[in-house]
Scaffold this active site. Structure first.
Site, PDB file in Angstrom:
ATOM      1  N   GLU A   1       0.856  -1.429   0.051  1.00 42.96           N
ATOM      2  CA  GLU A   1       0.016   0.161   0.270  1.00 42.96           C
ATOM      3  C   GLU A   1       1.513   0.623   0.211  1.00 42.96           C
ATOM      4  O   GLU A   1       0.288   2.068  -0.723  1.00 42.96           O
ATOM      5  CB  GLU A   1      -1.007  -0.214   1.022  1.00 42.96           C
ATOM      6  CG  GLU A   1      -2.224  -0.666   1.277  1.00 42.96           C
ATOM      7  CD  GLU A   1      -2.655  -0.950   2.320  1.00 42.96           C
ATOM      8  OE1 GLU A   1      -4.170  -1.785   2.213  1.00 42.96           O
ATOM      9  OE2 GLU A   1      -2.075  -1.307   3.000  1.00 42.96           O
TER      10      GLU A   1
ATOM     11  N   GLY B   1     -12.551  -3.606   1.082  1.00 43.26           N
ATOM     12  CA  GLY B   1     -13.703  -4.747   0.427  1.00 43.26           C
ATOM     13  C   GLY B   1     -14.780  -3.990   0.447  1.00 43.26           C
ATOM     14  O   GLY B   1     -14.667  -3.104   1.276  1.00 43.26           O
TER      15      GLY B   1
ATOM     16  N   ILE C   1     -12.855 -10.117   6.239  1.00 42.03           N
ATOM     17  CA  ILE C   1     -14.341 -10.236   6.230  1.00 42.03           C
ATOM     18  C   ILE C   1     -14.494 -11.120   4.934  1.00 42.03           C
ATOM     19  O   ILE C   1     -14.023 -10.241   3.674  1.00 42.03           O
ATOM     20  CB  ILE C   1     -15.653  -9.452   6.604  1.00 42.03           C
ATOM     21  CG1 ILE C   1     -14.909  -8.370   7.371  1.00 42.03           C
ATOM     22  CG2 ILE C   1     -16.584 -10.440   5.922  1.00 42.03           C
ATOM     23  CD1 ILE C   1     -15.306  -8.813   8.620  1.00 42.03           C
TER      24      ILE C   1
ATOM     25  N   MET D   1      -9.249  -2.622   7.981  1.00 39.39           N
ATOM     26  CA  MET D   1      -9.561  -3.348   9.437  1.00 39.39           C
ATOM     27  C   MET D   1      -8.801  -2.249  10.055  1.00 39.39           C
ATOM     28  O   MET D   1      -7.559  -2.495  11.383  1.00 39.39           O
ATOM     29  CB  MET D   1      -8.295  -4.575   9.167  1.00 39.39           C
ATOM     30  CG  MET D   1      -8.582  -5.847   8.489  1.00 39.39           C
ATOM     31  SD  MET D   1      -7.968  -7.665   8.513  1.00 39.39           S
ATOM     32  CE  MET D   1      -7.665  -7.515   9.877  1.00 39.39           C
ATOM     33  N   GLU D   2      -8.733  -0.526   9.107  1.00 43.59           N
ATOM     34  CA  GLU D   2      -7.330   0.146  10.462  1.00 43.59           C
ATOM     35  C   GLU D   2      -7.555   1.471  10.527  1.00 43.59           C
ATOM     36  O   GLU D   2      -7.601   1.901  11.049  1.00 43.59           O
ATOM     37  CB  GLU D   2      -5.760   0.021   9.272  1.00 43.59           C
ATOM     38  CG  GLU D   2      -4.869  -0.814   9.343  1.00 43.59           C
ATOM     39  CD  GLU D   2      -5.453  -2.147   8.047  1.00 43.59           C
ATOM     40  OE1 GLU D   2      -6.402  -1.799   7.381  1.00 43.59           O
ATOM     41  OE2 GLU D   2      -5.322  -3.430   8.634  1.00 43.59           O
TER      42      GLU D   2
ATOM     43  N   ASP E   1     -11.960  -5.929  -3.409  1.00 46.76           N
ATOM     44  CA  ASP E   1     -12.656  -7.250  -2.434  1.00 46.76           C
ATOM     45  C   ASP E   1     -14.576  -7.171  -2.662  1.00 46.76           C
ATOM     46  O   ASP E   1     -13.927  -5.708  -2.290  1.00 46.76           O
ATOM     47  CB  ASP E   1     -11.711  -8.715  -2.700  1.00 46.76           C
ATOM     48  CG  ASP E   1     -12.110  -8.065  -0.946  1.00 46.76           C
ATOM     49  OD1 ASP E   1     -10.823  -7.208  -0.776  1.00 46.76           O
ATOM     50  OD2 ASP E   1     -12.519  -7.526  -0.545  1.00 46.76           O
TER      51      ASP E   1
HETATM   52  O1  OS5 Z   1      -4.831  -4.549   6.130  1.00 48.31           O
HETATM   53  C1  OS5 Z   1      -5.759  -5.813   6.260  1.00 48.31           C
HETATM   54  C2  OS5 Z   1      -7.219  -5.487   5.590  1.00 48.31           C
HETATM   55  N1  OS5 Z   1      -6.990  -4.680   4.582  1.00 48.31           N
HETATM   56  C3  OS5 Z   1      -8.254  -3.417   3.642  1.00 48.31           C
HETATM   57  C4  OS5 Z   1      -9.460  -4.887   3.468  1.00 48.31           C
HETATM   58  C5  OS5 Z   1     -10.126  -6.088   3.616  1.00 48.31           C
HETATM   59  N2  OS5 Z   1      -9.881  -5.546   5.525  1.00 48.31           N
HETATM   60  C6  OS5 Z   1     -11.586  -6.322   6.237  1.00 48.31           C
HETATM   61  N3  OS5 Z   1     -11.727  -7.352   5.204  1.00 48.31           N
HETATM   62  C7  OS5 Z   1     -11.449  -7.400   4.034  1.00 48.31           C
HETATM   63  N4  OS5 Z   1     -12.458  -8.398   2.700  1.00 48.31           N
HETATM   64  C8  OS5 Z   1     -11.185  -6.355   3.213  1.00 48.31           C
HETATM   65  N5  OS5 Z   1     -11.025  -6.208   1.789  1.00 48.31           N
HETATM   66  C9  OS5 Z   1      -9.167  -5.398   2.060  1.00 48.31           C
HETATM   67  C10 OS5 Z   1      -5.880  -5.314   3.489  1.00 48.31           C
HETATM   68  C11 OS5 Z   1      -5.161  -6.280   5.028  1.00 48.31           C
HETATM   69  C12 OS5 Z   1      -5.829  -7.854   4.674  1.00 48.31           C
HETATM   70  S1  OS5 Z   1      -5.217  -8.845   5.483  1.00 48.31           S
HETATM   71  C13 OS5 Z   1      -4.313  -9.576   4.519  1.00 48.31           C
HETATM   72  C14 OS5 Z   1      -3.574 -10.499   4.963  1.00 48.31           C
HETATM   73  C15 OS5 Z   1      -2.600 -11.352   3.922  1.00 48.31           C
HETATM   74  C16 OS5 Z   1      -0.954 -12.062   3.820  1.00 48.31           C
HETATM   75  N6  OS5 Z   1      -1.016 -12.480   4.652  1.00 48.31           N
HETATM   76  N7  OS5 Z   1       0.495 -12.827   5.020  1.00 48.31           N
HETATM   77  N8  OS5 Z   1       0.694 -12.372   4.064  1.00 48.31           N
HETATM   78  C17 OS5 Z   1      -0.215 -11.299   3.686  1.00 48.31           C
HETATM   79  C18 OS5 Z   1       2.108 -12.620   4.066  1.00 48.31           C
HETATM   80  C19 OS5 Z   1       2.791 -11.923   4.446  1.00 48.31           C
HETATM   81  C20 OS5 Z   1       4.539 -12.487   4.723  1.00 48.31           C
HETATM   82  C21 OS5 Z   1       5.119 -11.025   5.710  1.00 48.31           C
HETATM   83  C22 OS5 Z   1       5.041  -9.409   5.708  1.00 48.31           C
HETATM   84  C23 OS5 Z   1       3.353  -9.910   5.938  1.00 48.31           C
HETATM   85  C24 OS5 Z   1       2.836  -9.797   4.942  1.00 48.31           C
END
Ligand code: OS5
Length: 228
Positions: free
Chosen positions: A12, A78, A152, A172-173, A196
């Site tokens: 981001e 989302g 979600i 989420m922030e 999404d």
């Molecule tokens: O920051 C989180 C919230 N963001 C917005 C978002 C969201 N929030 C809630 N529900 C939805 N449907 C949403 N759509 C967009 C996006 C982000 C979501 S959490 C994604 C985690 C993905 C991930 N997990 N592990 N990695 C990536 C790899 C990794 C490895 C090391 C360091 C960092 C990442």
């Protein structure tokens, strides 16, 4: 003027760092802060890591350690509102925490005593965002953003958030940054591009569109900085 620019994930803020190219890195509170001197403006850029706690730490640090006078958040979200499609931009008019629940004591969802369910974003920054969108002919929707420590990916949960908070998008922030900035009297703006639809396909859609949607939001923020 010092402006804090934050995202939650490295994807981001990467397009913003690539745009400014030269920065100093300061490590603090288990995070990296990228300091850019841009003409008369100092930019403090960071990704917080995911979720409300990390976002709060980063927002407070940007304000209290680095002297940020405004906070801009850039990232993905989302969609709840069916009019929001992948890549569409939404700026939050107000934000809430959809995962706060002390209803057992008679309080409404999202309410913490001495707090408020909704926190309004800065009207001046929203106005600047609207001017940027009309100058560049980029569509910018506005609406309610709901925040919680949950990714979600479930239509029923999404519907619950929609019905309880009349939210248009979720992430989420944002609301935690809003609580910090509201408490410290710092104007803030939360901008998100849709990655999404928070339904059963959300994780696949998120993986596919994280980078492109994050870039849409980041490029808009870069244009906004020029107007501040
Ligand atoms: O920051 C989180 C919230 N963001 C917005 C978002 C969201 N929030 C809630 N529900 C939805 N449907 C949403 N759509 C967009 C996006 C982000 C979501 S959490 C994604 C985690 C993905 C991930 N997990 N592990 N990695 C990536 C790899 C990794 C490895 C090391 C360091 C960092 C990442």
């Amino acid at each position: 003027m010092t402006i804090g620019i934050m995202g939650a994930m490295v994807e981001e803020i990467e397009p913003i760092l690539e745009y400014y190219k030269e920065y100093e890195i300061v490590e603090y509170a288990s995070n990296k802060f990228f300091i850019v001197q841009n003409e008369d403006k100092k930019l403090v850029i960071a990704y917080s890591k995911i979720g409300k706690v990390f976002a709060s730490i980063t927002a407070v640090t940007m304000i209290e350690k680095f002297g940020s006078e405004k906070i801009l958040f850039s990232g993905v979200a989302g969609a709840i509102n069916e009019q929001l499609k992948i890549g569409d931009l939404i700026v939050a008019t107000k934000l809430c925490q959809h995962d706060v629940d002390i209803t057992a004591f008679g309080h409404p969802f999202g309410y913490i005593p001495e707090g408020k369910v909704f926190i309004e974003a800065d009207k001046g920054l929203i106005e600047i965002a609207k001017n940027v969108s009309s100058d560049l002919n980029i569509e910018l929707k506005d609406g309610v953003i709901a925040t919680g420590d949950q990714f979600i990916a479930d239509s029923a949960k999404k519907e619950w958030i929609k019905n309880n908070f009349h939210a248009d998008a979720l992430e989420m922030e944002g609301a935690s940054v809003a609580v910090v900035c509201d408490s410290l009297n710092i104007p803030f703006l939360i901008l998100r591009a849709i990655s999404d639809s928070a339904d059963m396909d959300a994780s696949f859609s998120f993986d596919e569109f994280l980078k492109t949607s994050a870039k849409v939001s980041a490029e808009f923020i870069i244009s906004m900085v020029k107007k501040l």
